[in-house]
Design an enzyme around this catalytic site. Structure first.
Site, PDB file in Angstrom:
ATOM      1  CG  ASN A 160      37.047  41.518  34.815  1.00 35.65           C
ATOM      2  OD1 ASN A 160      36.419  42.506  34.470  1.00 35.65           O
ATOM      3  ND2 ASN A 160      38.264  41.601  35.314  1.00 35.65           N
ATOM      4  CB  VAL A 194      33.328  34.369  36.269  1.00 32.77           C
ATOM      5  CG1 VAL A 194      32.979  35.775  36.697  1.00 32.77           C
ATOM      6  CG2 VAL A 194      32.360  33.866  35.208  1.00 32.77           C
ATOM      7  CB  CYS A 195      38.384  37.188  37.107  1.00 38.72           C
ATOM      8  SG  CYS A 195      39.513  37.812  38.349  1.00 38.72           S
ATOM      9  CG  LEU A 196      32.537  38.428  41.153  1.00 37.93           C
ATOM     10  CD1 LEU A 196      32.645  39.900  40.764  1.00 37.93           C
ATOM     11  CD2 LEU A 196      31.110  37.938  40.948  1.00 37.93           C
TER      12      LEU A 196
END
Length: 183
Positions: free
Chosen positions: A103, A110-112
């Site tokens: 992620n 950042v993949c959030l």
């Protein structure tokens, strides 16, 4: 520890001293909100926050040192840039530590979900910190930025764990070199 005081209290003191003409700048909504968020921070024991410029609360670093999971013993630094649109717009968060993670890509993006499509003004800096910490406890291969790491996690957990350990010790995963990031 940084001492933070209420902007309202400071403004009242300036007003009572007659200092509101010209020199005093009005705090923006983003500054007031970030002040509130920081005053209400409840950091997990695995996290630390660093304000390099104590007069600039809109830019700071977060250090996460996971104490369990694949990334146990690592030290990961994130930079936060809070824009003037906060809390209506999420802060910009980048991982400054190169990490082998499904992620987080190699550029530090950042993949959030709460930093993008699921952001709501009621969310706080604390929400983001807990979200980032959770990424280290439970990497999500279903929504990857680093597709190769996600594929390895889904197909061969043991190899993924070995790759994470090799990257944290400082070494190559394929043709990519990772700096040591053990604390």
């Amino acid at each position: 520890m940084i001492k933070l005081f209420s902007l309202k209290q400071q403004k009242k003191e300036e007003e009572s001293a007659g200092g509101t003409k010209g020199s005093s700048k009005k705090a923006s909504a983003a500054q007031l909100r970030i002040q509130k968020d920081i005053n209400e921070l409840n950091l997990p024991k695995t996290c630390d926050i660093d304000f390099s410029d104590q007069d600039d609360l809109l830019n700071f670093k977060l250090v996460i040192c996971p104490d369990e999971g694949f990334y146990k013993g690592g030290k990961f630094v994130f930079s936060f840039k809070v824009g003037q649109g906060y809390p209506h717009d999420p802060p910009k968060v980048k991982c400054e530590t190169m990490v082998y993670h499904p992620n987080i890509d190699l550029e530090g993006n950042v993949c959030l979900n709460i930093l993008r499509e699921d952001w709501k003004p009621v969310l706080t800096i604390n929400s983001i910190i807990y979200g980032l910490q959770y990424l280290f406890l439970e990497p999500n291969p279903e929504d990857p930025l680093n597709k190769e790491a996600a594929e390895v996690l889904q197909n061969n957990r043991r190899l993924f764990e070995q790759n994470v350990q090799r990257s944290m010790r400082g070494g190559y995963i394929g043709s990519t070199y990772f700096e040591r990031c053990l604390k």
